[in-house]
Design a protein around this motif. Structure first.
Motif, short mmCIF file in Angstrom:
data_model
loop_
_atom_site.label_atom_id
_atom_site.label_comp_id
_atom_site.label_asym_id
_atom_site.label_seq_id
_atom_site.Cartn_x
_atom_site.Cartn_y
_atom_site.Cartn_z
N ASP A 123 3.06 13.77 -3.49
CA ASP A 123 1.60 13.99 -4.07
C ASP A 123 1.43 12.94 -5.06
N ASP A 124 2.48 12.57 -5.85
CA ASP A 124 2.10 11.65 -6.89
C ASP A 124 1.93 10.14 -6.40
N GLN A 125 2.83 9.82 -5.36
CA GLN A 125 2.58 8.73 -4.88
C GLN A 125 1.42 8.30 -4.08
N ALA A 126 0.80 9.56 -3.55
CA ALA A 126 -0.81 9.42 -3.14
C ALA A 126 -1.81 9.26 -4.19
N LEU A 127 -1.46 10.00 -5.38
CA LEU A 127 -2.49 9.66 -6.45
C LEU A 127 -2.44 8.24 -6.95
N LEU A 128 -1.34 7.62 -7.04
CA LEU A 128 -1.32 6.24 -7.54
C LEU A 128 -2.29 5.33 -6.46
N LEU A 129 -1.89 5.44 -5.40
CA LEU A 129 -3.00 4.79 -4.29
C LEU A 129 -4.23 4.91 -4.49
N GLY A 170 5.26 -7.65 -12.13
CA GLY A 170 4.09 -7.77 -12.75
C GLY A 170 3.06 -7.00 -12.36
N GLY A 171 2.80 -7.05 -11.09
CA GLY A 171 1.70 -6.27 -10.46
C GLY A 171 1.73 -4.77 -10.51
N LEU A 172 3.01 -4.54 -10.37
CA LEU A 172 3.44 -2.81 -10.58
C LEU A 172 2.89 -2.65 -12.04
N ILE A 173 3.46 -3.31 -12.98
CA ILE A 173 3.16 -2.73 -14.26
C ILE A 173 1.69 -2.85 -14.33
N MET A 174 0.90 -3.63 -14.19
CA MET A 174 -0.32 -3.97 -14.57
C MET A 174 -1.40 -2.85 -13.80
N SER A 175 -0.93 -2.57 -12.55
CA SER A 175 -1.64 -1.78 -11.65
C SER A 175 -1.51 -0.38 -12.00
N HIS A 176 -0.37 0.21 -12.43
CA HIS A 176 -0.16 1.67 -12.58
C HIS A 176 0.23 2.05 -14.08
N GLY A 177 0.63 1.23 -14.86
CA GLY A 177 0.97 1.20 -16.25
C GLY A 177 -0.27 1.97 -17.19
N ASP A 178 0.23 2.92 -18.04
CA ASP A 178 -0.90 3.37 -19.04
C ASP A 178 -0.44 3.07 -20.37
N ASP A 179 -1.01 3.83 -21.51
CA ASP A 179 -0.76 3.71 -22.97
C ASP A 179 0.84 4.24 -23.17
N VAL A 229 0.69 -1.19 -0.05
CA VAL A 229 0.07 0.04 0.10
C VAL A 229 0.99 1.27 0.03
N ASN A 230 1.99 1.26 1.08
CA ASN A 230 2.70 2.56 1.07
C ASN A 230 3.74 2.64 0.39
N VAL A 231 4.33 1.45 -0.48
CA VAL A 231 5.30 1.84 -1.28
C VAL A 231 5.12 1.59 -2.78
N LEU A 232 4.44 0.46 -2.95
CA LEU A 232 4.01 0.05 -4.39
C LEU A 232 2.55 0.80 -4.74
N GLY A 233 2.00 1.37 -3.91
CA GLY A 233 0.87 2.27 -4.13
C GLY A 233 -0.19 1.33 -4.71
N ILE A 234 -0.50 0.01 -4.43
CA ILE A 234 -1.62 -0.79 -4.67
C ILE A 234 -2.47 -1.02 -3.68
N ASP A 235 -3.54 -0.82 -3.54
CA ASP A 235 -4.86 -0.73 -2.78
C ASP A 235 -5.25 -2.33 -2.64
#
Length: 470
Positions: free
Chosen positions: A385-391, A268-277, A188-194
């Motif tokens: 701020d950008d870290q918080a936005l990803l989460l 892989g989770g990092l890529i698929m959670s936060h990646g965009d086009d 949650v706090n480093v990867l920013g994945i809920d």
């Protein structure tokens, strides 16, 4: 004529987008043996940062790092019947060595419960030796029939923790501590994945465990990814390996155990959670490079970006200077965007005259001119701020794509449509779980109505999270 996109758009073909990104961001390549992978320096840098963050949390939980052999006698695995049955289809077995047939085949490590228990049984003699808390960073091999880089590979990298305790309660509480204070805190706090914290059903439980705690993340296409697990092993392996201790009361007692692990699947989770086009978006707290300072052209710009790079490093930021002015600026900017570097600082001749730099933010997007002298003070807040936005975006996706349903048919429909479903476990049950399995839909975990982890499989009010998964 419109320019072809660098990556296949997610909406067009998510699996192709994923593979394109891995290739073009230079994260990994396929290995020479089917199912293996070569992790390239940038991809390995992400894993190293994950290791550093996780290792600090594991050590704070009292565990110490050790290393155990890659080769395990086949007879070790047969001692715990459920364990060997669960892993049998995935085993890689060595039958010859040094040009001769081995007297006993050896298994290439699929996980280390068996070999570690063999040594725990030697090291644990008294209650004074407990708890014994060990972690190992290693590679493992599980023969994968449907490989996918980072997500499912025949060989992958991971950490595996193994502990022995005097009581059931101590082992239970330690497994839960790892689950929440080590794994969830990092994700949650480093990867920013809920991630959702829950309990696995008996059908999905780790082979040989009495309880498995899981962390499930929703990916960009609505599928679930198991990001990590923490297991209560009870006394199953202790019985098989006679891992016992002399209690304070002078009685010989079996130890209670846990095991827990996370792997390169998190990349892989990092890529698929936060990646965009446009590529990766790397959380600033994780990024090996938080800021890249780029010279657009000219010797004066090169000198300035080097000077600024030193100043930002002195301010505590992780910085890389890109002064390759012999390579077109546009190509370099696209490469850094693909790699997901959180912030680019771009300086050219006009910026030098104005005393400004162009600040490009990868996560929310957009550019703005800022005074060079203000960057050291400005950037830490921007990165947070950008870290918080990803989460926030990860949580919003999960909440918007999770449906509360009351029937098995509705649960399957929601999962097939690319979302998650919440259905009372009392309604679904093991029969309903089996029916969902026929449609490639699974129960990812059980949660309490308030979102906490249930104390048992059949606790009142328990809800099943249902989804398609990687």
């Amino acid at each position: 004529m419109a320019k072809a996109p660098v990556l296949t758009p997610q909406a067009e073909d998510f699996p192709r987008w994923y593979q394109d990104l891995i290739n073009k961001a230079e994260l990994a390549d396929n290995g020479p043996v089917r199912g293996t992978m070569v992790i390239r320096p940038y991809g390995y840098g992400l894993w190293e940062r994950m290791q550093q963050e996780m290792d600090a949390r594991i050590k704070a939980a009292g565990a110490q790092n050790a290393y155990f052999p890659l080769f395990i006698p086949q007879s070790y695995l047969t001692r715990e019947a459920e364990h060997v049955e669960g892993f049998a289809p995935e085993l890689a077995v060595v039958t010859h060595g040094g040009g001769k047939e081995l007297e006993e085949p050896v298994v290439v490590r699929p996980t280390s419960e068996t070999i570690i228990n063999d040594y725990f049984s030697k090291w644990v003699q008294s209650y004074r030796d407990l708890p014994l808390l060990i972690n190992q960073w290693a590679n493992v091999v599980r023969w994968e029939m449907r490989p996918r880089v980072f997500l499912r590979t025949t060989e992958f990298l991971w950490q595996e923790g193994h502990t022995a305790h005097a009581t059931y309660e101590d082992a239970r509480d330690y497994a839960a501590y790892i689950h929440r204070q080590v794994y969830a805190d990092f994700m949650v706090n480093v990867l920013g994945i809920d991630v959702v914290l829950g309990r696995k059903t008996p059908r999905e439980r780790f082979a040989g465990a009495i309880n498995t705690l899981t962390l499930e993340g929703m990916m960009g296409d609505g599928k679930a990814l198991q990001m990590g697990t923490s297991h209560e092993l009870g006394t199953n392996f202790a019985k098989a390996f006679n891992t016992s201790y002399l209690s304070k009361g002078g009685q010989q007692e079996l130890v209670w155990q846990t095991s827990w692990g996370t792997s390169t699947r998190m990349v892989g989770g990092l890529i698929m959670s936060h990646g965009d086009d446009n590529g990766l978006r790397v959380p600033p707290r994780l990024a090996a490079v938080q800021v890249v300072v780029m010279a657009i052209k000219g010797d004066e710009a090169v000198a300035k970006v080097r000077e600024l790079g030193d100043a930002l490093r002195a301010a505590g930021l992780r910085v890389q200077v890109d002064d390759r002015v012999d390579t077109p600026f546009g190509r370099r900017a696209v490469d850094w965007e693909l790699k997901g570097i959180p912030v680019r600082i771009e300086i050219g001749p006009r910026d030098l005259e104005a005393g400004t730099a162009m600040l490009a933010r990868r996560i929310p997007g957009g550019k703005e001119a800022v005074a060079v002298e203000s960057l050291a003070a400005l950037l830490p807040k921007i990165l947070e701020d950008d870290q918080a936005l990803l989460l926030e975006q990860s949580r919003a996706r999960r909440e918007s794509r999770t449906s509360d349903v009351t029937t098995i048919e509705e649960a399957a429909e929601a999962a097939v449509a690319g979302g998650w479903a919440r259905i009372p476990w009392a309604t679904l049950g093991e029969v309903g779980e089996a029916k969902l399995g026929e449609q490639a839909v699974s129960v990812r975990c059980l949660v309490a109505e308030d979102g906490s982890v249930p104390v048992s499989d059949d606790a009142p009010g328990t809800v099943a999270i249902v989804a398609r998964a990687y």
